[in-house]
Design a protein around this motif. Structure first.
Motif, short mmCIF file in Angstrom:
data_model
loop_
_atom_site.label_atom_id
_atom_site.label_comp_id
_atom_site.label_asym_id
_atom_site.label_seq_id
_atom_site.Cartn_x
_atom_site.Cartn_y
_atom_site.Cartn_z
N CYS A 175 42.92 48.37 -22.97
CA CYS A 175 43.21 47.37 -21.93
C CYS A 175 42.59 46.02 -22.28
O CYS A 175 43.22 44.97 -22.12
CB CYS A 175 42.66 47.85 -20.58
N VAL B 196 44.58 44.31 -25.03
CA VAL B 196 45.83 43.77 -24.48
C VAL B 196 45.58 42.46 -23.75
O VAL B 196 46.27 41.46 -23.95
CB VAL B 196 46.49 44.80 -23.53
N GLU B 197 44.57 42.47 -22.88
CA GLU B 197 44.25 41.26 -22.10
C GLU B 197 43.84 40.12 -23.01
O GLU B 197 44.22 38.96 -22.79
CB GLU B 197 43.13 41.57 -21.11
N THR C 23 45.62 36.53 -23.25
CA THR C 23 44.86 35.30 -22.97
C THR C 23 44.97 34.32 -24.12
O THR C 23 45.12 33.11 -23.91
CB THR C 23 43.38 35.64 -22.72
N ALA D 178 47.57 52.00 -16.93
CA ALA D 178 46.91 50.69 -16.85
C ALA D 178 47.19 49.85 -18.09
O ALA D 178 47.36 48.62 -17.99
CB ALA D 178 45.41 50.85 -16.66
N VAL D 179 47.24 50.49 -19.24
CA VAL D 179 47.52 49.77 -20.49
C VAL D 179 48.95 49.24 -20.47
O VAL D 179 49.20 48.09 -20.83
CB VAL D 179 47.27 50.67 -21.72
N GLU E 92 50.80 48.59 -17.88
CA GLU E 92 50.89 47.54 -16.87
C GLU E 92 50.34 46.22 -17.40
O GLU E 92 50.96 45.16 -17.25
CB GLU E 92 50.12 47.96 -15.62
N LYS E 93 49.16 46.27 -18.02
CA LYS E 93 48.54 45.05 -18.54
C LYS E 93 49.33 44.47 -19.71
O LYS E 93 49.36 43.26 -19.92
CB LYS E 93 47.09 45.33 -18.96
N THR E 94 50.00 45.34 -20.45
CA THR E 94 50.82 44.87 -21.57
C THR E 94 51.98 44.01 -21.07
O THR E 94 52.32 42.99 -21.68
CB THR E 94 51.34 46.06 -22.39
N GLY F 169 51.96 42.15 -18.47
CA GLY F 169 51.37 40.86 -18.13
C GLY F 169 51.05 40.03 -19.35
O GLY F 169 51.23 38.80 -19.35
N ALA F 170 50.57 40.69 -20.41
CA ALA F 170 50.24 39.97 -21.64
C ALA F 170 51.49 39.38 -22.28
O ALA F 170 51.49 38.24 -22.76
CB ALA F 170 49.54 40.91 -22.62
N ALA G 10 55.28 45.45 -12.75
CA ALA G 10 54.70 44.50 -13.70
C ALA G 10 55.75 44.00 -14.68
O ALA G 10 55.79 42.81 -15.03
CB ALA G 10 53.54 45.15 -14.45
#
Length: 223
Positions: free
Chosen positions: A115, A118-119, A123, A143-144, A146-148, A150-151, A178
């Motif tokens: 995670c 990915v963040e 960023t 969670a990974v 989902e965050k991917t 966003g990334a 997401a």
């Protein structure tokens, strides 16, 4: 910022007490000069997890690229906490080596480290990581994934739109949301890809593309 303070604290980094070593590293980080980098790098080799973790955290704050190769080694540390903080520290480093290090961390055995990687890539808006992030949309951890999404939205390259579209039937309730938000964030830049997706062989892809075209069009009119 007295150099004498750094010299004294550098000696304390070798103290027999782990609490003293950890406090010394934190104090060195607060001083924040380039002279603080080497003692913090040395502390990455400490036998105690908490000291190594504090060193990684301090190096992230210092943002000195001299620490990159040592933080890379820390991303392979036996401690999940150290690996996670090393990844976070690298996110702030303006160095060409960093994207590849973060991409490697996408394969870490710990969900929290993946995670973090990915963040960090999102960023930094590292476009070279897009193929790897697209693969990470299939990570085993919700969670990974989902965050991917966003990334990929943060990076903003349209080659991510179709893979995001294909994840709209993810079994997790959070991932499809997401992914749809990520696609919508492209706004009019998504039109060509979504229009092409209307010809897709799979009905679900055609349906999702249609729904998103309507949503983006409505949001465009509102704003």
């Amino acid at each position: 910022r007295d150099p004498r303070a750094i010299r004294t604290l550098s000696q304390l980094v070798k103290d027999t007490s782990e609490k003293v070593r950890s406090a010394a590293i934190e104090a060195i980080g607060r001083i924040g000069t380039t002279a603080a980098v080497q003692p913090a790098i040395e502390a990455l080799k400490d036998s105690i997890e908490a000291v190594r973790a504090k060193a990684a955290q301090v190096l992230g704050g210092l943002r000195d690229t001299a620490a990159v190769e040592f933080l890379e080694k820390a991303t392979k540390d036996s401690s999940e906490l150290v690996r996670r903080l090393a990844v976070k520290a690298l996110a702030a480093m303006a160095d060409a080596r960093v994207p590849d290090i973060l991409v490697a961390a996408l394969a870490d055995k710990a969900e929290a480290v993946r995670c973090g990687a990915v963040e960090a890539l999102g960023t930094r808006k590292d476009r070279v990581a897009i193929p790897n992030l697209i693969k990470t949309l299939e990570d085993t951890a919700e969670a990974v994934r989902e965050k991917t999404a966003g990334a990929l939205a943060a990076i903003g390259d349209t080659q991510a739109i179709m893979p995001l579209l294909e994840r709209l039937d993810d079994p997790s309730p959070l991932v499809p949301l997401a992914c749809s938000e990520a696609i919508v964030s492209f706004k009019s830049r998504s039109y060509l890809v979504l229009i092409e997706a209307l010809k897709h062989a799979e009905e679900r892809i055609r349906r999702h593309a249609c729904d998103l075209l309507v949503r983006i069009g409505e949001e465009t009119l509102i704003h």
